[in-house]
Design a protein around this motif. Structure first.
Motif, PDB file in Angstrom:
ATOM      1  N   PHE A 109      38.791  32.536  40.788  1.00  0.00           N
ATOM      2  CA  PHE A 109      39.661  33.017  41.849  1.00  0.00           C
ATOM      3  C   PHE A 109      41.111  32.568  41.665  1.00  0.00           C
ATOM      4  O   PHE A 109      42.042  33.359  41.855  1.00  0.00           O
ATOM      5  N   GLY A 110      41.298  31.302  41.286  1.00  0.00           N
ATOM      6  CA  GLY A 110      42.646  30.753  41.167  1.00  0.00           C
ATOM      7  C   GLY A 110      43.526  31.459  40.151  1.00  0.00           C
ATOM      8  O   GLY A 110      44.754  31.352  40.216  1.00  0.00           O
ATOM      9  N   GLY A 111      42.948  32.206  39.218  1.00  0.00           N
ATOM     10  CA  GLY A 111      43.737  32.868  38.177  1.00  0.00           C
ATOM     11  C   GLY A 111      43.777  34.378  38.285  1.00  0.00           C
ATOM     12  O   GLY A 111      44.393  35.040  37.443  1.00  0.00           O
ATOM     13  N   ILE A 112      43.147  34.938  39.318  1.00  0.00           N
ATOM     14  CA  ILE A 112      43.047  36.402  39.401  1.00  0.00           C
ATOM     15  C   ILE A 112      44.396  37.076  39.633  1.00  0.00           C
ATOM     16  O   ILE A 112      44.722  38.070  38.972  1.00  0.00           O
ATOM     17  N   LYS A 153      48.971  40.394  37.497  1.00  0.00           N
ATOM     18  CA  LYS A 153      50.394  40.425  37.148  1.00  0.00           C
ATOM     19  C   LYS A 153      50.589  40.608  35.647  1.00  0.00           C
ATOM     20  O   LYS A 153      51.483  41.344  35.204  1.00  0.00           O
ATOM     21  N   ALA A 154      49.731  39.968  34.854  1.00  0.00           N
ATOM     22  CA  ALA A 154      49.850  40.029  33.396  1.00  0.00           C
ATOM     23  C   ALA A 154      49.232  41.290  32.798  1.00  0.00           C
ATOM     24  O   ALA A 154      49.358  41.524  31.588  1.00  0.00           O
ATOM     25  N   GLY A 155      48.557  42.091  33.617  1.00  0.00           N
ATOM     26  CA  GLY A 155      47.994  43.333  33.118  1.00  0.00           C
ATOM     27  C   GLY A 155      46.590  43.232  32.568  1.00  0.00           C
ATOM     28  O   GLY A 155      46.109  44.160  31.913  1.00  0.00           O
ATOM     29  N   ALA A 171      45.115  43.408  45.372  1.00  0.00           N
ATOM     30  CA  ALA A 171      46.333  43.068  44.630  1.00  0.00           C
ATOM     31  C   ALA A 171      46.493  44.000  43.427  1.00  0.00           C
ATOM     32  O   ALA A 171      45.548  44.237  42.680  1.00  0.00           O
ATOM     33  N   ILE A 172      47.718  44.521  43.259  1.00  0.00           N
ATOM     34  CA  ILE A 172      48.041  45.442  42.172  1.00  0.00           C
ATOM     35  C   ILE A 172      49.402  45.049  41.609  1.00  0.00           C
ATOM     36  O   ILE A 172      50.292  44.618  42.350  1.00  0.00           O
ATOM     37  N   ALA A 173      49.568  45.185  40.297  1.00  0.00           N
ATOM     38  CA  ALA A 173      50.822  44.789  39.640  1.00  0.00           C
ATOM     39  C   ALA A 173      52.019  45.530  40.232  1.00  0.00           C
ATOM     40  O   ALA A 173      51.928  46.708  40.613  1.00  0.00           O
ATOM     41  N   LYS A 174      53.153  44.851  40.306  1.00  0.00           N
ATOM     42  CA  LYS A 174      54.342  45.424  40.924  1.00  0.00           C
ATOM     43  C   LYS A 174      54.865  46.663  40.197  1.00  0.00           C
ATOM     44  O   LYS A 174      55.507  47.517  40.811  1.00  0.00           O
TER      45      LYS A 174
END
Length: 256
Positions: free
Chosen positions: A80-83, A88-90, A212-215
């Protein structure tokens, strides 16, 4: 001939510039697929079975969204802590992992409209005298890594234990470790129903859970929001909620 070589080089460089593919304007990890991350350690939202496959509320929501998008769902289990950083990193198209919308997370990713509403609660052992957040001053509180609950705990103590998941924290509490756990009230309720020797105390507010989705993937965000609205309107979200939670947590309590 020289012109053809230059064009070939430019095409090659463009192809190397991104590992993602575009489907109807959505930038995806794999063409035709909706690759989503969840922890697999947050019952009843995501649970990992003996075959390593995740099931639960979040997983069913992700699968339903993929269907609305006309994509094949691909689940990825991740701590969870890295999701959020993974999104963000794709590494993933989205996180369908019960993330609370916070200002800090909004700096890294965008969020969909909420797909369910919840809130944090204090959990202790049945023989504990702790009832409120004030009672936890100077006490040892366990929370999951990457969750928003650590900030709440910081209001009353510096004795904060970070564990890999909420379930791990609750199991430790049940076995006599730590003074309390702060986690989602539904997760605590599930743990009590599973036989853990814990008790719920003060509710500490409400939270909006979203995807959550990348900006840089605004088209995917737009399509996911459309899909969620369809799933609200046709009753699918309510059906999934009642299947796993026993009640409907997908309706904004302020609009009821």
């Amino acid at each position: 001939m020289k012109a053809l070589s230059v064009l070939a080089l430019l095409f090659s460089l463009a192809a190397c510039g991104s590992d993602k593919t575009s489907t109807n304007g959505m930038n995806l990890v794999d063409e035709g697929k909706f690759t989503f991350a969840s922890s697999g350690e947050f019952k009843p939202f995501s649970v990992t079975d003996t075959d390593g496959k995740m099931t639960g509320f979040d997983i069913d929501v992700a699968v339903a969204i993929a269907k609305e998008l006309g994509l094949d769902p691909v689940q990825k289990k991740f701590k969870f802590g890295g999701i959020v950083e993974g999104v963000k990193a794709g590494r993933f198209d989205a996180a369908v992992a019960s993330h609370t919308i916070t200002e800090e997370r909004l700096k890294a990713v965008n969020f969909s409209t909420p797909y369910y509403y919840s809130g944090p609660q204090i959990f202790v052992r049945p023989d504990s005298s702790i009832k409120t957040l004030d009672d936890l001053k100077g006490k040892e509180i366990a929370v999951s890594k990457g969750s928003t609950y650590a900030k709440t705990a910081e209001e009353v103590t510096d004795k904060i234990i970070l564990l890999d998941s909420d379930v791990t924290a609750l199991e430790a509490l049940s076995k006599g470790k730590h003074d309390a756990v702060i986690t989602d009230f539904i997760t605590g309720k599930e743990a009590i129903g599973a036989g853990m020797k814990i008790a719920g105390k003060e509710l500490l507010g409400r939270s909006d859970q979203a995807i959550a989705i990348a900006k840089d993937n605004k088209k995917l965000l737009e399509e996911v929001n459309k899909a969620l609205q369809t799933l609200r309107d046709n009753g699918t979200l309510t059906k999934i909620s009642k299947k796993y939670i026993g009640e409907d947590i997908t309706v904004d309590p302020e609009k009821e």
